[in-house]
Structures are given as C-alpha cells and as structure tokens.
Design an enzyme around this catalytic site. Structure first.
Site, PDB file in Angstrom:
ATOM      1  N   ASN A   1       0.845  -1.191   0.000  1.00 44.64           N
ATOM      2  CA  ASN A   1       0.000   0.000   0.000  1.00 44.64           C
ATOM      3  C   ASN A   1       0.877   1.236   0.000  1.00 44.64           C
ATOM      4  OD1 ASN A   1      -1.632   2.159   0.570  1.00 44.64           O
ATOM      5  ND2 ASN A   1      -2.980   1.015   1.938  1.00 44.64           N
ATOM      6  N   PHE A   2       1.117   1.761  -1.182  1.00 41.28           N
ATOM      7  CA  PHE A   2       1.868   3.005  -1.337  1.00 41.28           C
ATOM      8  C   PHE A   2       0.926   4.135  -1.748  1.00 41.28           C
ATOM      9  CE2 PHE A   2       5.786   0.366  -2.753  1.00 41.28           C
ATOM     10  CZ  PHE A   2       6.101   0.107  -1.426  1.00 41.28           C
TER      11      PHE A   2
ATOM     12  N   CYS B   1      -2.337   5.237   0.241  1.00 45.43           N
ATOM     13  CA  CYS B   1      -3.293   5.948   1.082  1.00 45.43           C
ATOM     14  C   CYS B   1      -2.869   7.394   1.291  1.00 45.43           C
ATOM     15  CB  CYS B   1      -3.448   5.253   2.422  1.00 45.43           C
ATOM     16  SG  CYS B   1      -4.881   4.193   2.422  1.00 45.43           S
TER      17      CYS B   1
ATOM     18  N   THR C   1      -6.934   5.881  -3.734  1.00 44.27           N
ATOM     19  CA  THR C   1      -7.898   6.984  -3.703  1.00 44.27           C
ATOM     20  C   THR C   1      -7.226   8.323  -3.995  1.00 44.27           C
ATOM     21  OG1 THR C   1      -7.597   7.160  -1.326  1.00 44.27           O
ATOM     22  CG2 THR C   1      -9.432   5.813  -2.096  1.00 44.27           C
TER      23      THR C   1
ATOM     24  N   CYS D   1     -36.841  18.210 -25.950  1.00 50.25           N
ATOM     25  CA  CYS D   1     -36.456  18.895 -24.709  1.00 50.25           C
ATOM     26  C   CYS D   1     -35.586  20.116 -25.000  1.00 50.25           C
ATOM     27  CB  CYS D   1     -35.730  17.948 -23.765  1.00 50.25           C
ATOM     28  SG  CYS D   1     -34.087  17.445 -24.325  1.00 50.25           S
TER      29      CYS D   1
ATOM     30  N   CYS E   1     -18.543  18.100 -32.280  1.00 51.79           N
ATOM     31  CA  CYS E   1     -17.961  18.064 -30.931  1.00 51.79           C
ATOM     32  C   CYS E   1     -18.585  16.988 -30.053  1.00 51.79           C
ATOM     33  CB  CYS E   1     -18.072  19.422 -30.266  1.00 51.79           C
ATOM     34  SG  CYS E   1     -19.737  19.857 -29.721  1.00 51.79           S
TER      35      CYS E   1
END
Lengths: 445, 432
Positions: B136-137, B139, B205, B349, B382
């Site tokens: 785990n590098f 968090c 994350t 719409c 586009c």
C-alpha cells in the site's frame, strides 16, 4: 336505525364518522422532502420548456424544479408566486395533464411526466406554512382601485395592484372571499380550509380592504364605482346555471351541482348532508366530476355521470375521469336527458342515446332510464347580471388585450370575461395581466 | 461459455473480481461473506506492524457525492489501515485461507519504511498461506504523514527500494498499489518494475474534499468542527483510473507489466473497460460498500454474457483496446463526422439546442413545433449534443464517407493526416 348506503331516497348520515373523514381527506397527499427531490431530479431542464408554454401563468417550471432539487424550495416558491400568487391552489386544482404535465417531454418519452403539480405544491406549501407574506408593497401611489369578485381573478389582480402601491378595495357578493376556490371545487382537493388560508396569506401583503356581502347590481353600481375609484376590475365569475330544458326539471331534488358542491364545502358536519341512494349527474366537466365523486364519498350507492357527447369530448381531464370511475362513478356518454319522471320529487331520469355527428348531436331514438333520488345539473354556467353598458361577446364581457372592456377604466378577467378556458389558473393570469395594464395606464408608464 | 477463471501473476481465482483493500475486507466475517457471495478474491485491508494498532477517528469517516435520487457517485474516506491487532488479523487470514482455498487471498501491507519492518511482516504473511501481498503506497491520509502510504508512493526511489526488500525477503507474488496523487503515474510504475514487482494495482484513492458544511464552514466529514482531505473513490474516479491504467499499459517502459485495475468499478461493463485497457483483474470497493457484496453476481453474469456474445475469452479482452490509445497528435484530422438527430426518437427537450447555441458552435436549429435539426455547415462534430441528450441513440454521429465534402470546411473527406504532418503545425514534418 341509522342510515346506510342502502337507505332508500335522500338521507343524511349514510356513513360512519371515520369513513367520512377518510373520504374527504387530501386526495393527493403532499410530497415529503425525499419524494420531492426524487421527483425534481427527473426534470430535464428543457430549453424554452414546453411546460412553461403550456402554463397559462407562464411559471418558470424548470427553474423552480431546479431550485427544489438544490434544496432551495423557498426560492422555488418565489419563482412560482412571482407569476402566480395563487400557485398554492393551482397546484391542487389545475388539470395538469392537459397543461404543464401534458406538455412535459418525459410524457413524450415515457408516458410519465415530471410531477409538476405536486412539486409546485411542495414548494408553495413550504413557503406559505412559514406564515410570513413574502412580497412587499411598492411606494404608495395614492390611486384607489375597486376589484369586484374575490375569486382567483380578483385576488390575483388585487395582489398585483397592492404590490404596485395602489389601494385596493376588494368586493365580494358572498360572505367569504375565495370565489370558486372557496365554494366551487371538491373538498378533497383543498382540505384543511386551504382556500381560506390562501386568501388570508394573499391579503397579508396589505393595502387590500375586503368588503364581503357586497354584490354588483345590488349593493354596488358600476357608475358609482367609476366615480369613486381610479379603475375597476371585474372578476365576477359565473353565477347563472344552464338548464336541462327537459320536462320535469322543476321536480324536487333536481339541483345545481355548483350548489351541492358549495354546501358540501361549507358544511361543518358531513353526516348532516343528505344524499340520494341513486344519484345522476348531467354534464362532462370538472364540476360534474366533483359533484359525482363527492356524492359517492357521501355514501350514495349508485352515481352515474351522463354526458351528451363522446368521452373524448368531456371537459373533465382524463385524470379526473379516471378519478371518478375509480371512485365508483359510472360514466355514460352519448346520452341526453329527455324527461325527468317522479311524483313531486325525481325518481327516474329518461335518456335518449345520441350520436355526435357532423350535424351535431342526434337522437338515435333509443331510450333508457336511470333511477335517481337526486339529479345534479352540471352542464355549464353563464354570466348573469352583467352590468349595463358593457359590450358582451358570447354571453360574456368582451375584452381586448389584457382585460380591457368596452368602457374606459374598467377591466375584466376570469370566467366572466370572454375568451379563456374557465380555469382557475387562467383567471389568475388574466387578473394579474389586467393589474399590470391598470398600473401602466394609471401611472402613465 | 466464457471461462472467467483468472491466473494473475500465479494468483488463481474463480473470477477476476476482487475486493480491494478497504473497509469491506478488514475482518474475517466480512471476507467470509464476500466469498459466499461469489467474489473471486480479496485484498485484505492493509496490515501494519506489530504493536499497538493505529486508531481511527470516532466521528464520521466518509463523505459522499450524490447523483440523482441519492445515487452514490463518489465516496471519500479518512479511515486508516486496520485498527485491529496484527495477530488477530493473521489468525483470521489463516482461518479464511483454510476454508476458501480456491479464492485469491492477497494481504495489503503498510509498515514503516525500513527493511526490518518489511522482513518481519513478510514472514508472518507467508505463514498464513496467503497468495500474495499488495504494497500500500497509496493511502493519501493519516499514514502519509507518518512516512507511509502515499508518502512512499510519491517518491519512485522509495517504491523501488521497498519493492526490492519485499522481493528479497519473500517469494510471494508482489503487487504494488499506486497512488494517483502524482503528476505522471508511469514513473512510480517504472520504479515498481525496477524493484521487481510482479504487478501494479491502481488507482488508490484521490486526495479530495467531497463537500463543505455551509453552516459549520468545515469540510465533510467533519470531526469536531474540522475536516481533513480524504481519499476519493467510486464511479466518479473511474475516468481518471482508466487513463492511468492505459498510460501504464501502453508505455514502452512498462508494457506487459500486469495490472489490477481499481477505481469506480461498479458493473461488469466497468470491469470490461478496465480489462480492455490492460487490467488482468479488477478490484472493487465502493460498489460493494454501496450495494453489498451481491453486486458481484451481476458482474459475473454480465462479463460472461459479453464475452460469449463477442465470442471472446478473457484473454482476448485483456489489453485489446491498448493499441487504440494514442496521443492526440496522432488522431486523424481528416476523419469527419456530423451530428444527426432522429426525429422519431426526439422528445423535443431542446437540451442539444441550448448546449450548442449557448456553449458550442450554433449548429442546431430550432424550427417549427420545436423541431431540432443539425446545420452541417456549422457542426464541428464536438459530440456535446449527444452527451446532453437524455434519449438513448436519439442523436448520433454520422461519419462522412471518403470523397464527400465537409460543408463546414469545404474540404474533401478522406485519407489520413495528423497534427505532426499538418501544415498549420510549425513543427510539422510533412512527407514530401
């Protein structure tokens, strides 16, 4: 022995207190916060939205729904009230499926429009429940304006004029203001004295003096009003009721649906209201549905609406028709009453089956009879007692532009004015627009 | 029927759907429930060194971003690694290992940045019978301030050093989990590769503040009036994760390095997209936290149906889109499309009109009865109208065939020309 639904004839107290309470509770309970957010999330925020075009008061519907979805329901309410000060009652009584919701693109897409009416109620209820009137009057102008009729058109006109700084006297022939909102719609659409509370809330802007029990032609004359006031707005509504013109119409218990609806609205005790076991309502509009459904809810065993044309021509919206049938009302189309039989009071109504051809309604020669302890007429209302000197058009007060009558200084709007579609929301728009025009003329803008 | 069994760096699992190292994999009871629900593997929530465990806040740990109807689009968290004693976790890992021998069981690790700490814990992990370790590098909160997690992951030299220790002191497969909180994800991936990593997993994350409490004037989640940045995950981060996975998959330096894809995988389709960009397995957290472990069942049936309908095996899918990820300068500037609106599907719409007229190229006309049509002379293709249209397939992009003239530019369609050879490019190297 107490009365029941089976008791013959016309009798009060057919139901228990609990059932009366349940039957006349809110027909469409309000959305809670979560339901409102979910419903609001469905709005596509259309460009130049069709729902706005479809709204007689041109409420910016996508904007107010977006305001709800962002947690600012009070701002949503203001978006509504700026266009339609009676947005509360309109949220309850508008035939939305024929107006905003009918035009909603999600109706096109999925057959399931955004719940615009329910969302409008959510926003307006929230702000009105806070008890404080949100508008402030403009600088006093010293001008005095008479508004005749405290129904939707008159209230909308009075509020807009008061907001502009004019002093308004609001006259109404009845003992309570509100007009149709107070006397003319089904109880379950606006329970909890909503119409009364709404009038109080509208009046809270100040600058409006209410005088009830004052009828034009009886207590007031147009000439006098023109002398005493800088401008007059007529929002008289429709008092006359069309007759069936069928033999036997003079028999007892042949009644006007509007009177039945009015008495029901004003009743303190529903159990005191007599209702027939067999009830027939003649007509195809919302008044017919309101009368028929309420007859059922009061305990009538058999209620039948009879309409002279095909179902697709009925004035009542499809939603209203479905509400009637799901309430146990039978709808018979293409039939007209030809005789009202009975001995003193009505006992049976005889109908002719009709066709609605290019030449109008034609009698097929076939007959049928319905038992009836009560017969309600709901075949439309007309203007009665229009003041002398005003040009009429189609039996109503002729108007041009924003409600200008043939006489200078006199405006008219709502059901008494020609044009329009006899909807509360249209009356509000006409009252509002006439007020703007009065203001512009008086102030030379 | 497509075979979903996975063999990822010698770690076997009945399907490629693993639960990521996160709250759902912190305890035996959770992991057992996950395996019962059908998850192919689990990366056990990161363990720390022996001794008193870390402590978490006792207020809210999560912040959320909602879409319509409170649909969770993203969650951020300020939870740390496991706050349970190491020996408890090890005992539970052994117990799970014994009962679920066919599932992938990988242990996430985060210990201080010294060789002895890593050596000590690796021995203990090997004793559990786990299939591998994930370093785990990544968090971004709490542990980074103590020199662990993303504090290591943001320095390629540290990644290489620690990875080498792990490979020196253990024969277990080693996955290095990468933080997205850097400028070029290829650098840490290259470092992991140099250190001997068997695979990388990404993304961890993203540094985030999900929202601000406008009464307390503090970030949410709010702890006693204060808030800290957390780690953002869930569907909202998927585009960032896909790009980072693709960058590693197509880089000459890291090509072929196995990847376990992480970041907003919610459905089989998300998983398939990660796999097409080179991921051999995917790891899931937010979808499970939002809907429970049962979501894996849809992933399994969905991926299988997709593979079957395309007559593919998983190996055909993995990396299949990588050759089509390129740099902008190599995109064909002669390729021309125009928007077209299907009038039968249009619900009028007007969102395409508002988007184009207000914010783009004034290429949609609004005609009688709200009929919306595309003006090919203005349409630059586009795609914004397609994006904002609420109706599936109502607006589509029509490819102009070679030989046609683009009414906007007057140029004849056809051939291939990219920016590197374009006359407007002062650096162009046009072929004569």
């Amino acid at each position: 022995m107490p009365n029941s639904q089976l008791t013959p004839g016309v009798a009060p107290g057919r139901l228990t207190a609990e059932i009366y309470a349940r039957n006349f509770s809110d027909v469409a309970p309000p959305l809670d916060d979560h339901e409102a957010r979910v419903a609001a999330d469905r709005c596509y925020f259309c460009y130049d939205a069709p729902c706005v075009t479809a709204c007689p008061t041109s409420i910016d519907i996508p904007l107010f729904i977006r305001q709800i979805s962002t947690g600012t329901a009070d701002a949503a309410a203001m978006t509504i009230f700026h266009q339609n000060i009676l947005g509360g009652i309109c949220a309850r009584v508008c035939p939305t499926e024929n107006l905003c919701e009918g035009a909603c693109v999600r109706e096109t897409a999925e057959g399931k429009p955004v719940q615009i009416g329910a969302l409008q109620r959510y926003a307006t209820d929230g702000l009105m429940d806070q008890g404080e009137h949100p508008f402030r009057r403009g600088t006093p102008t010293g001008r005095r304006i008479a508004v005749i009729g405290a129904g939707p058109a008159g209230l909308a006109a009075a509020h807009r004029l008061a907001a502009k700084g004019h002093d308004v006297t609001l006259f109404d022939a009845r003992t309570k203001p509100g007009g149709l909102n107070e006397y003319g719609i089904a109880s379950y659409k606006a329970p909890g004295h909503f119409a009364e509370r709404e009038v109080d809330w509208v009046m809270a802007i100040g600058g409006i003096t209410l005088e009830t029990g004052r009828a034009l032609g009886r207590d007031l004359s147009l000439d006098q009003l023109r002398r005493d006031y800088d401008a007059v707005f007529l929002g008289l509504g429709l008092q006359g009721v069309n007759a069936l013109n069928a033999p036997g119409e003079q028999r007892g218990n042949v009644l006007d649906a509007v009177d039945f609806i009015r008495d029901l609205r004003q009743a303190d005790d529903l159990a005191s209201l007599p209702i027939g076991r067999d009830v027939v309502v003649i007509g195809g509009g919302m008044t017919a549905v309101d009368a028929a459904v309420q007859a059922r809810l009061l305990g009538a065993q058999n209620v039948t609406i009879v309409y002279r044309r095909g179902q697709e021509r009925m004035g009542a919206s499809r939603h209203e028709q479905d509400h009637a049938t799901s309430s146990g009302v039978r709808i018979i189309c293409n039939a007209i009453p030809v005789a009202i039989h009975g001995n003193g009071t009505v006992r049976e109504v005889e109908f002719a089956h009709t066709t609605d051809g290019p030449g109008g309604i034609e009698d097929t020669g076939e007959r049928f009879r319905l038992p009836a302890d009560q017969l309600f007429r709901a075949i439309g209302q007309r203007l009665s007692g229009a003041p002398e000197g005003l040009a009429l058009e189609g039996g109503k007060i002729a108007v041009t532009g924003p409600g200008r009558t043939s006489l200078p200084g006199i405006w008219a709007g709502g059901d008494c004015a020609a044009g329009g579609d006899d909807l509360t929301v249209t009356a509000v728009a006409e009252g509002r627009d006439a007020a703007e025009d009065i203001h512009a003329q008086l102030m030379g803008a | 029927m497509a075979d979903l069994r996975s063999n990822f760096i010698r770690i076997k699992s009945p399907n490629p759907f693993w639960l990521a190292s996160a709250p759902p994999t912190d305890k035996e009871i959770n992991v057992r429930r996950a395996f019962e629900a059908g998850w192919g593997g689990v990366v056990w929530k990161a363990l720390g060194s022996e001794g008193p465990p870390v402590v978490n806040v006792n207020g809210p740990r999560y912040g959320v971003v909602y879409g319509a109807d409170r649909r969770v689009l993203g969650i951020n968290n300020i939870e740390l690694i496991t706050d349970r004693p190491l020996e408890v976790n090890l005992r539970e890992i052994k117990s799970v290992r014994r009962d679920y021998p066919d599932r992938a069981l990988i242990i996430s690790l985060m210990v201080p940045c010294d060789e002895e700490s890593w050596k000590a814990i690796l021995k203990q992990i090997e004793d559990t019978g786990a299939d591998g370790v994930e370093l785990n590098f990544g968090c971004p909160h709490g542990m980074a301030e103590r020199g662990m997690g993303s504090a290591v992951g943001q320095v390629p030299e540290y990644i290489e050093m620690v990875t080498r220790w792990v490979k020196t002191h253990s024969r277990m497969p080693c996955i290095v989990k990468l933080t997205p909180n850097i400028t070029d994800v290829r650098k840490p991936a290259e470092a992991a590769m140099r250190g001997g990593a068997d695979a990388v997993s990404l993304i961890n994350t993203i540094n985030s503040i999900t929202s601000v409490d406008l009464d307390l004037f503090a970030p949410q989640p709010t702890i006693d009036g204060k808030g800290s940045h957390g780690g953002y995950c869930g569907p909202a981060v998927k585009p960032i994760a896909l790009n980072m996975v693709a960058e590693i998959a197509r880089s000459a330096e890291t090509r072929g390095l196995p990847i376990s894809g992480i970041g907003g995988v919610t459905t089989w389709r998300d998983a398939a997209e990660f796999m097409a960009l080179g991921a051999g397995t995917v790891q899931v957290c937010t979808a499970a936290m939002t809907y429970g472990f049962k979501v894996v069942q849809e992933m399994i049936t969905g991926l299988r149906d997709y593979l079957d309908s395309h007559d593919m095996q998983m190996s055909d899918l993995i990396g299949r889109a990588v050759p089509n990820v390129t740099d902008w300068q190599y995109l064909n500037l002669n390729y021309t499309t125009k928007a077209q609106i299907n009038q039968d599907l249009c619900i009028k719409c007007g969102r395409c009109y508002a988007a184009c007229e207000d914010t783009s190229h004034q290429a949609i006309n609004m005609g009688q009865s709200r009929t919306f049509t595309v003006d090919d002379e203005e349409c630059v293709a586009c795609n914004l109208c397609v994006d904002v249209c609420p109706v599936d397939d109502c607006i589509t992009m029509r490819e102009l065939p070679p030989g046609d003239t683009d009414p906007r530019t007057g140029r004849v369609i056809g051939g291939y020309q990219n920016w590197t050879t374009h006359p407007n490019n002062p650096m162009s190297t046009a072929a004569e």
